[in-house]
Design a protein around this motif. Structure first.
Motif, PDB file in Angstrom:
ATOM      1  N   ALA A 129       0.611  -1.120  -0.198  1.00 54.89           N
ATOM      2  CA  ALA A 129       0.116   0.211  -0.345  1.00 54.89           C
ATOM      3  C   ALA A 129       0.563   1.505  -0.300  1.00 54.89           C
ATOM      4  O   ALA A 129       0.626   2.279  -0.789  1.00 54.89           O
ATOM      5  N   ALA A 130       2.359   1.178   0.292  1.00 52.43           N
ATOM      6  CA  ALA A 130       3.574   2.180   0.077  1.00 52.43           C
ATOM      7  C   ALA A 130       3.262   2.909  -0.601  1.00 52.43           C
ATOM      8  O   ALA A 130       3.195   4.101  -1.342  1.00 52.43           O
ATOM      9  N   GLU A 131       3.041   2.315  -2.374  1.00 58.62           N
ATOM     10  CA  GLU A 131       3.084   2.714  -3.302  1.00 58.62           C
ATOM     11  C   GLU A 131       2.003   4.027  -4.104  1.00 58.62           C
ATOM     12  O   GLU A 131       1.491   4.324  -4.872  1.00 58.62           O
ATOM     13  N   HIS A 132       0.765   3.915  -2.998  1.00 54.28           N
ATOM     14  CA  HIS A 132      -0.501   4.837  -3.034  1.00 54.28           C
ATOM     15  C   HIS A 132      -0.263   6.129  -1.909  1.00 54.28           C
ATOM     16  O   HIS A 132      -0.977   6.391  -1.905  1.00 54.28           O
ATOM     17  N   ALA A 133       0.657   6.240  -1.098  1.00 53.90           N
ATOM     18  CA  ALA A 133       0.736   7.115  -0.105  1.00 53.90           C
ATOM     19  C   ALA A 133       0.558   8.765  -0.686  1.00 53.90           C
ATOM     20  O   ALA A 133      -0.127   9.373  -0.233  1.00 53.90           O
ATOM     21  N   THR A 187      -5.128   2.599  -9.000  1.00 52.39           N
ATOM     22  CA  THR A 187      -6.667   2.209  -7.967  1.00 52.39           C
ATOM     23  C   THR A 187      -6.255   2.844  -6.416  1.00 52.39           C
ATOM     24  O   THR A 187      -4.999   2.255  -5.974  1.00 52.39           O
ATOM     25  N   LEU A 188      -7.411   3.552  -6.177  1.00 51.53           N
ATOM     26  CA  LEU A 188      -6.853   4.724  -4.468  1.00 51.53           C
ATOM     27  C   LEU A 188      -7.594   3.988  -3.826  1.00 51.53           C
ATOM     28  O   LEU A 188      -8.695   5.064  -4.076  1.00 51.53           O
ATOM     29  N   MET A 278      -5.743  -5.055  -1.734  1.00 48.97           N
ATOM     30  CA  MET A 278      -6.753  -5.532  -2.959  1.00 48.97           C
ATOM     31  C   MET A 278      -6.043  -4.291  -4.046  1.00 48.97           C
ATOM     32  O   MET A 278      -6.585  -4.371  -4.789  1.00 48.97           O
ATOM     33  N   ALA A 279      -6.297  -3.237  -3.730  1.00 43.90           N
ATOM     34  CA  ALA A 279      -6.550  -2.152  -4.866  1.00 43.90           C
ATOM     35  C   ALA A 279      -4.342  -3.079  -5.184  1.00 43.90           C
ATOM     36  O   ALA A 279      -4.220  -2.569  -6.954  1.00 43.90           O
ATOM     37  N   TRP A 280      -4.072  -2.875  -4.652  1.00 40.67           N
ATOM     38  CA  TRP A 280      -1.939  -3.223  -5.154  1.00 40.67           C
ATOM     39  C   TRP A 280      -2.847  -4.793  -6.677  1.00 40.67           C
ATOM     40  O   TRP A 280      -2.212  -4.721  -7.529  1.00 40.67           O
TER      41      TRP A 280
END
Length: 318
Positions: A129-133, A187-188, A278-280
């Motif tokens: 999830a870090a790539e969504h930060a 996706t975020l 799940m977004a990843w």
């Protein structure tokens, strides 16, 4: 009809068996190659490349500042107890599970305690999830929300049952996952108590000039002031020309299946972690499982020590 990519041999470039057969040295070489350029260690404290390795203790020492560090120091796997090969095996198992994997099942696969598997799985979710930060979305963006948790068990006798839709009959634990999804893009997700609380976050994370697609819920009425907003009434149709939220619904389908088929219950405290995982998976579903494997390792090596999961059980007991 052409074969779907995920059903083809091209999608299968990683075997759990091949990872399980690795030696510890081979597993460490995989970590080294993904953490450092050319696999040559760099001191995490001063950045010096003049580093030598202890052969007996499997650690490094910087000749510049004298700092000793391991292959996982400063990463999300810092202070690990598991062998590097077992960590790789856990990543391979998680990647190959299309709808996620429960901590109980992961613990059985690795032959470790439930606690160990629980923390391991959440560390991987945090790295994913870090790539969504700092992600910003633009273009055509679909927005939708779905409620999770807060289950109220009905009474045995019909005359004793209450209307569980009413606020006074709910537990207060129900949360809504709101997802913003670019068409053909990223996706975020994020978690709030109600859909109307999501509008400020949407304004922060969706670029001005974008076109937003949403359903007819009153929560999204305020989006018209900031974006060109197109709505779809799902009681009439799932899609009206280009107005739809099908990509957002696809994400929720995966998250629901993870909840029902794998985890069975997701606490509101951890819901954001499962939503991020799940977004990843949705964003990387079109690449091979071998590439997903490498991306998770690289994300874990680039992620700093977890302030949530390091020493988790010790804090919980204390």
């Amino acid at each position: 009809m052409a074969q779907h990519f995920l059903l083809s041999a091209k999608a299968r470039t990683l075997s759990v068996v091949s990872v399980a057969r690795m030696s510890e040295d081979e597993a460490r070489d995989v970590f080294r190659s993904l953490r450092w350029a050319d696999g040559e260690p760099v001191c995490p404290r001063c950045g010096c490349v003049a580093v030598y390795e202890y052969k007996t203790r499997r650690i490094f020492k910087c000749q510049g500042c004298g700092h000793q560090f391991s292959i996982t120091s400063g990463t999300i796997f810092a202070s690990r107890k598991l062998a590097v090969r077992d960590i790789l095996l856990a990543i391979a198992i998680c990647v190959n599970a299309a709808k996620g994997i429960s901590a109980l099942e992961l613990g059985r696969e690795l032959d470790v305690q439930y606690k160990t598997a629980f923390v391991m799985a959440h560390k991987l979710r945090e790295a994913m999830a870090a790539e969504h930060a700092d992600m910003m979305l633009a273009g055509d963006v679909e927005v939708d929300g779905a409620y999770f948790g807060g289950y109220v068990r009905p009474e045995n006798r019909k005359e004793d049952r209450r209307d569980r839709r009413l606020k006074e009959n709910q537990t207060g634990k129900r949360r809504v996952v709101v997802v913003m999804r670019e068409r053909g893009g990223r996706t975020l997700p994020f978690v709030v108590r109600s859909e109307d609380q999501a509008v400020p976050t949407i304004r922060e994370r969706v670029a001005t000039g974008s076109t937003v697609y949403a359903d007819e819920a009153a929560s999204w009425d305020d989006l018209h002031a900031a974006y060109e907003t197109r709505r779809i009434n799902h009681s009439i149709a799932f899609q009206d020309e280009d107005a739809c939220t099908n990509q957002a619904e696809s994400y929720f389908s995966r998250l629901r299946r993870a909840e029902w088929g794998q985890h069975h219950h997701i606490s509101g405290r951890y819901l954001v972690a499962y939503a991020g995982e799940m977004a990843w998976r949705e964003d990387h579903r079109r690449v091979t499982n071998g590439e997903q494997f490498q991306r998770v390792i690289a994300a874990s090596m680039a992620h700093p020590v977890s302030r949530v999961w390091k020493g988790y059980w010790q804090r919980a007991v204390a």
